[in-house]
Design a protein around this motif. Structure first.
Motif, PDB file in Angstrom:
ATOM      1  N   THR A 383      60.221  28.637  34.706  1.00 35.66           N
ATOM      2  CA  THR A 383      59.749  28.400  36.071  1.00 35.66           C
ATOM      3  C   THR A 383      58.720  29.454  36.440  1.00 35.66           C
ATOM      4  OG1 THR A 383      61.898  27.468  36.675  1.00 35.66           O
ATOM      5  CG2 THR A 383      60.440  28.122  38.474  1.00 35.66           C
ATOM      6  N   LYS A 384      57.589  29.011  36.977  1.00 34.02           N
ATOM      7  CA  LYS A 384      56.501  29.910  37.350  1.00 34.02           C
ATOM      8  C   LYS A 384      56.015  29.576  38.758  1.00 34.02           C
ATOM      9  CE  LYS A 384      56.179  31.945  33.294  1.00 34.02           C
ATOM     10  NZ  LYS A 384      56.457  33.398  33.125  1.00 34.02           N
ATOM     11  N   TRP A 385      55.301  30.540  39.345  1.00 34.79           N
ATOM     12  CA  TRP A 385      54.486  30.273  40.525  1.00 34.79           C
ATOM     13  C   TRP A 385      53.035  30.226  40.079  1.00 34.79           C
ATOM     14  CZ3 TRP A 385      56.038  28.737  45.226  1.00 34.79           C
ATOM     15  CH2 TRP A 385      57.367  28.953  45.588  1.00 34.79           C
ATOM     16  N   ALA A 386      52.268  29.369  40.704  1.00 35.46           N
ATOM     17  CA  ALA A 386      50.878  29.188  40.285  1.00 35.46           C
ATOM     18  C   ALA A 386      49.977  29.070  41.498  1.00 35.46           C
ATOM     19  CB  ALA A 386      50.744  27.940  39.406  1.00 35.46           C
ATOM     20  N   ILE A 387      48.723  29.432  41.289  1.00 38.62           N
ATOM     21  CA  ILE A 387      47.679  29.287  42.299  1.00 38.62           C
ATOM     22  C   ILE A 387      46.627  28.336  41.727  1.00 38.62           C
ATOM     23  CG2 ILE A 387      45.967  30.455  43.727  1.00 38.62           C
ATOM     24  CD1 ILE A 387      48.932  31.189  44.292  1.00 38.62           C
ATOM     25  N   ASN A 388      46.440  27.206  42.422  1.00 40.29           N
ATOM     26  CA  ASN A 388      45.550  26.157  41.899  1.00 40.29           C
ATOM     27  C   ASN A 388      45.894  25.822  40.450  1.00 40.29           C
ATOM     28  OD1 ASN A 388      44.363  26.202  44.380  1.00 40.29           O
ATOM     29  ND2 ASN A 388      42.440  27.141  43.723  1.00 40.29           N
ATOM     30  N   ASN A 389      47.211  25.772  40.208  1.00 34.54           N
ATOM     31  CA  ASN A 389      47.786  25.400  38.918  1.00 34.54           C
ATOM     32  C   ASN A 389      47.495  26.398  37.803  1.00 34.54           C
ATOM     33  OD1 ASN A 389      49.601  23.460  37.873  1.00 34.54           O
ATOM     34  ND2 ASN A 389      47.978  22.619  36.581  1.00 34.54           N
ATOM     35  N   VAL A 390      47.280  27.668  38.159  1.00 35.82           N
ATOM     36  CA  VAL A 390      47.144  28.735  37.170  1.00 35.82           C
ATOM     37  C   VAL A 390      48.124  29.850  37.544  1.00 35.82           C
ATOM     38  CG1 VAL A 390      45.642  30.446  36.107  1.00 35.82           C
ATOM     39  CG2 VAL A 390      44.709  28.213  36.762  1.00 35.82           C
ATOM     40  N   SER A 391      48.992  30.198  36.607  1.00 40.46           N
ATOM     41  CA  SER A 391      49.969  31.266  36.807  1.00 40.46           C
ATOM     42  C   SER A 391      49.409  32.556  36.202  1.00 40.46           C
ATOM     43  CB  SER A 391      51.298  30.883  36.141  1.00 40.46           C
ATOM     44  OG  SER A 391      52.289  31.857  36.382  1.00 40.46           O
ATOM     45  N   LEU A 392      49.302  33.598  37.020  1.00 40.93           N
ATOM     46  CA  LEU A 392      48.621  34.825  36.605  1.00 40.93           C
ATOM     47  C   LEU A 392      49.433  35.592  35.556  1.00 40.93           C
ATOM     48  CD1 LEU A 392      46.264  36.850  37.051  1.00 40.93           C
ATOM     49  CD2 LEU A 392      47.694  37.937  38.810  1.00 40.93           C
ATOM     50  N   THR A 393      48.764  35.928  34.454  1.00 41.62           N
ATOM     51  CA  THR A 393      49.312  36.855  33.457  1.00 41.62           C
ATOM     52  C   THR A 393      48.261  37.940  33.230  1.00 41.62           C
ATOM     53  OG1 THR A 393      48.436  35.499  31.656  1.00 41.62           O
ATOM     54  CG2 THR A 393      50.720  35.133  32.280  1.00 41.62           C
ATOM     55  N   LEU A 394      48.638  39.180  33.410  1.00 42.33           N
ATOM     56  CA  LEU A 394      47.662  40.264  33.353  1.00 42.33           C
ATOM     57  C   LEU A 394      47.315  40.620  31.901  1.00 42.33           C
ATOM     58  CD1 LEU A 394      49.072  42.539  36.186  1.00 42.33           C
ATOM     59  CD2 LEU A 394      47.058  41.060  36.280  1.00 42.33           C
ATOM     60  N   PRO A 395      46.070  41.024  31.647  1.00 43.85           N
ATOM     61  CA  PRO A 395      45.644  41.363  30.290  1.00 43.85           C
ATOM     62  C   PRO A 395      46.083  42.764  29.877  1.00 43.85           C
ATOM     63  CG  PRO A 395      43.824  41.655  31.794  1.00 43.85           C
ATOM     64  CD  PRO A 395      44.966  41.116  32.617  1.00 43.85           C
ATOM     65  N   VAL A 396      45.870  43.080  28.608  1.00 48.06           N
ATOM     66  CA  VAL A 396      46.207  44.410  28.084  1.00 48.06           C
ATOM     67  C   VAL A 396      45.195  45.444  28.555  1.00 48.06           C
ATOM     68  CG1 VAL A 396      46.450  45.771  25.978  1.00 48.06           C
ATOM     69  CG2 VAL A 396      47.371  43.442  26.070  1.00 48.06           C
ATOM     70  N   THR A 397      43.921  45.066  28.578  1.00 47.27           N
ATOM     71  CA  THR A 397      42.849  45.984  28.982  1.00 47.27           C
ATOM     72  C   THR A 397      42.614  45.868  30.480  1.00 47.27           C
ATOM     73  OG1 THR A 397      41.792  45.724  26.825  1.00 47.27           O
ATOM     74  CG2 THR A 397      40.435  46.606  28.611  1.00 47.27           C
ATOM     75  N   PRO A 398      42.599  46.975  31.227  1.00 41.72           N
ATOM     76  CA  PRO A 398      42.372  46.891  32.676  1.00 41.72           C
ATOM     77  C   PRO A 398      41.040  46.212  32.999  1.00 41.72           C
ATOM     78  CG  PRO A 398      43.154  49.072  32.075  1.00 41.72           C
ATOM     79  CD  PRO A 398      42.851  48.361  30.791  1.00 41.72           C
ATOM     80  N   TYR A 399      41.075  45.339  33.990  1.00 42.17           N
ATOM     81  CA  TYR A 399      39.871  44.612  34.385  1.00 42.17           C
ATOM     82  C   TYR A 399      38.712  45.552  34.704  1.00 42.17           C
ATOM     83  CZ  TYR A 399      42.560  40.249  35.105  1.00 42.17           C
ATOM     84  OH  TYR A 399      43.327  39.122  34.949  1.00 42.17           O
ATOM     85  N   ILE A 400      39.018  46.662  35.371  1.00 44.72           N
ATOM     86  CA  ILE A 400      37.939  47.548  35.818  1.00 44.72           C
ATOM     87  C   ILE A 400      37.126  48.050  34.627  1.00 44.72           C
ATOM     88  CG2 ILE A 400      39.273  49.711  35.815  1.00 44.72           C
ATOM     89  CD1 ILE A 400      37.878  50.381  38.498  1.00 44.72           C
ATOM     90  N   GLY A 401      37.788  48.320  33.510  1.00 46.05           N
ATOM     91  CA  GLY A 401      37.072  48.749  32.315  1.00 46.05           C
ATOM     92  C   GLY A 401      36.371  47.596  31.631  1.00 46.05           C
ATOM     93  N   SER A 402      37.038  46.448  31.535  1.00 47.64           N
ATOM     94  CA  SER A 402      36.433  45.283  30.888  1.00 47.64           C
ATOM     95  C   SER A 402      35.137  44.865  31.564  1.00 47.64           C
ATOM     96  CB  SER A 402      37.419  44.108  30.908  1.00 47.64           C
ATOM     97  OG  SER A 402      38.532  44.361  30.089  1.00 47.64           O
ATOM     98  N   LEU A 403      35.151  44.836  32.894  1.00 48.99           N
ATOM     99  CA  LEU A 403      33.967  44.391  33.625  1.00 48.99           C
ATOM    100  C   LEU A 403      32.883  45.460  33.644  1.00 48.99           C
ATOM    101  CD1 LEU A 403      35.777  42.515  36.511  1.00 48.99           C
ATOM    102  CD2 LEU A 403      34.304  41.482  34.792  1.00 48.99           C
ATOM    103  N   LYS A 404      33.281  46.711  33.811  1.00 49.25           N
ATOM    104  CA  LYS A 404      32.276  47.777  33.868  1.00 49.25           C
ATOM    105  C   LYS A 404      31.548  47.922  32.542  1.00 49.25           C
ATOM    106  CE  LYS A 404      31.666  52.677  35.022  1.00 49.25           C
ATOM    107  NZ  LYS A 404      30.491  52.416  35.879  1.00 49.25           N
TER     108      LYS A 404
END
Length: 573
Positions: A383-404
């Motif tokens: 059982t999951k919660w989803a937003i617009n049918n996507v359930s958030l799973t966080l990545p291994v690498t922090p977003y701030i580093g990936s995007l920068k």
């Protein structure tokens, strides 16, 4: 770069920051650790800081810089701390969100948070890794005006109330249950706590109400004994209230006393009087209380569960008028918590919150709008919660580093859905109960004005729709309005409040309803936006916003020592 060189660069960077800020710098050393405490009179393992539960209260003034050296003394798990309500302007790496703004702090490591507090108000801090908030990792953060400035209301003294819920089942066991197939729900809390103190299987008011619970009896110095609020007659007190509950929505009342609401989430609001207030997880308030009752009596302060069918006793303490002994109990029953599912009453309170005159008002128009549908779904038997049918799973690498650093293959670069099917019936169980996981990012141009419509819906099975308090990191937003049923684009916008919209960082969505928010994407960084109910976030109820990433300044190497960014740290980037 070697660890010694990295530490040298880090210290040099801190020194330059200290010179550039030029304000008071308040240093704290926080050791996060497990300890044995009795929060509700029964012995449990609790997560705390420096041997304290809740953690130490941080007090600062507007313009101060907080320098907090956080050492992870947990032997088997990482940790981070989020500074809830602090916008982290120019310091997005200090937001304290694992996999988003930083790597988790490993056992034995020390991470240096450093950020400026730029606005007065009532805030708090809490763990933002796994379900460590449910384990007790939280504390208060109070930002006062500079000494030469005064609040727009008078008071003679103040109290600080940190409200939370407590389970006898460990947060680890809760996590495993939520991640099991079939779902093992955490259930209702065993106790409600006021400043980390509550009572299980007894009642302070047993002598005054019809209950099967025995009267609580405390020995001297018992750590679960209530903290009594000692007051002088004919005075006005500011009561700062913050809810760091994992699940429960709460109602707070004080017998025979009116409460004047003057602050919400660090922003002044137009004052209004109530007999009690609803407070959802992640929200903070300041209320004014005038001690104008009979000074020969003491008066109950109660909190009880709202929004869910309660199976948890009220938490109680009381006001002690100093004209009589603090050992004298109130002589009348405590306030009765309003019926848990009287949502009209909850909506009436919430809609009274409007901005104080002079508060910046929202731009008249937005550049874009996203509609986010909250649904309960399945992935196989999970059982999951989803937003617009996507359930958030966080990545291994922090977003701030990936995007920068423009890294590839660290998260899903496909933009997440900005709306949901126009024919979706929010009053029925989902036709397609299945969802998928994802970790894409909603990317905004710097200074864009964004409307977010949060849409609630029916649960996976049976009939019912839950309350969801949503919290945005890095910003305040204007609450433009609340509505019943399904949001109607092009129609409901006509009724938006564009003149006295309150500024908040947390807003509630009521069952089968919608809430409209507007914010300006003016804070370069990567920010979480999620339901503040801990198990709901754990089950995927959140999204990620990013804006102005190219404007983010140097990210401390300490924040990026995991995943694909680790090599940038080692190479001296």
């Amino acid at each position: 770069m070697s660890l010694s060189k990295t530490a040298f660069v880090w210290c040099l960077w801190l020194g330059l920051l200290e010179l550039s800020y030029g304000a008071t710098i308040r240093h704290y050393n926080f050791d996060v650790e497990y300890m044995i405490k009795k929060p509700d009179c029964l012995e449990h393992v609790v997560m705390g800081i420096n041997g304290q539960f809740p953690g130490p209260t941080i007090s600062a003034q507007v313009g101060d810089t907080l320098a907090i050296a956080l050492t992870n003394k947990l032997s088997t798990e990482g940790t981070v701390i989020h500074w809830h309500g602090i916008r982290q302007i120019d310091t997005p790496w200090a937001d304290g969100t694992a996999a988003i703004s930083q790597c988790a702090i490993n056992p034995g490591e020390t991470f240096h948070y450093r950020f400026k507090v730029d606005r007065p108000g009532t805030y708090f801090y809490h763990g933002h890794y796994g379900m460590q908030r449910a384990a007790g990792l939280y504390g208060s953060l109070i930002v006062n005006l500079p000494e030469n400035q005064t609040e727009p209301f008078h008071y003679d003294g103040e109290f600080n109330l940190l409200l939370s819920d407590w389970w006898h089942k460990s947060s680890h066991e809760q996590e495993v249950g939520l991640s099991s197939a079939p779902l093992r729900w955490i259930g209702e809390p065993q106790s409600l706590l006021i400043n980390g103190r509550g009572q299980f299987n007894c009642s302070l008011a047993a002598k005054f109400v019809n209950t099967s619970l025995p009267q609580c009896n405390f020995k001297g110095g018992e750590e679960c004994a209530p903290q009594i609020l000692h007051v002088e007659p004919k005075k006005t007190y500011r009561i700062r209230i913050a809810s760091t509950t994992s699940l429960a929505s709460l109602n707070l009342a004080i017998s025979n006393h009116k409460l004047i609401v003057v602050e919400a989430d660090g922003n002044y609001v137009h004052p209004f009087a109530v007999d009690d207030i609803d407070i959802y997880s992640g929200e903070t308030y300041s209320v004014l209380l005038t001690t104008d009752q009979d000074p020969n009596k003491n008066y109950w302060l109660s909190i009880g569960v709202r929004g869910r069918k309660p199976n948890t006793s009220q938490a109680l303490t009381f006001l002690n008028y100093k004209t009589i002994s603090a050992s004298v109990f109130p002589t009348s029953p405590p306030p009765v918590t309003p019926l848990w599912n009287d949502f009209n009453r909850s909506k009436a309170f919430t809609k009274q919150i409007i901005s104080k005159m002079g508060t910046p008002q929202p731009p008249k128009y937005s550049h874009q709008k996203i509609l986010l549908l909250n649904t309960q779904n399945l992935i196989g038997n999970f059982t999951k919660w989803a937003i617009n049918n996507v359930s958030l799973t966080l990545p291994v690498t922090p977003y701030i580093g990936s995007l920068k650093f423009k890294l590839k293959n660290t998260f899903d670069r496909k933009p997440p859905p900005r709306t949901f099917p126009i024919d979706y019936d929010i009053f029925k169980n989902p036709v397609n109960p299945n969802t998928t996981t994802g970790n894409g990012v909603y990317v905004f141009q710097l200074n864009e004005v964004v409307d977010v419509i949060l849409q609630n819906a029916n649960q996976l099975n049976g009939n019912g729709s839950e309350i969801h308090p949503w919290h945005l990191h890095g910003h305040d937003f204007w609450v433009l309005g609340y509505g019943e049923g399904k949001f109607r684009p092009g129609i409901d916008e006509k009724n938006f409040n564009l003149t006295r919209a309150p500024l908040r960082n947390t807003a509630v969505i009521f069952p089968y309803g919608w809430t409209a928010l507007r914010f300006k994407a003016d804070n370069p960084g990567v920010w979480a936006f999620h339901c503040h109910i801990e198990p709901h976030l754990h089950m995927g109820m959140g999204v990620i916003f990013a804006e102005g990433v190219g404007k983010i300044g140097k990210v401390p190497p300490q924040a990026l020592t995991c995943g694909a960014t680790a090599r940038f740290v080692n190479n001296g980037h």
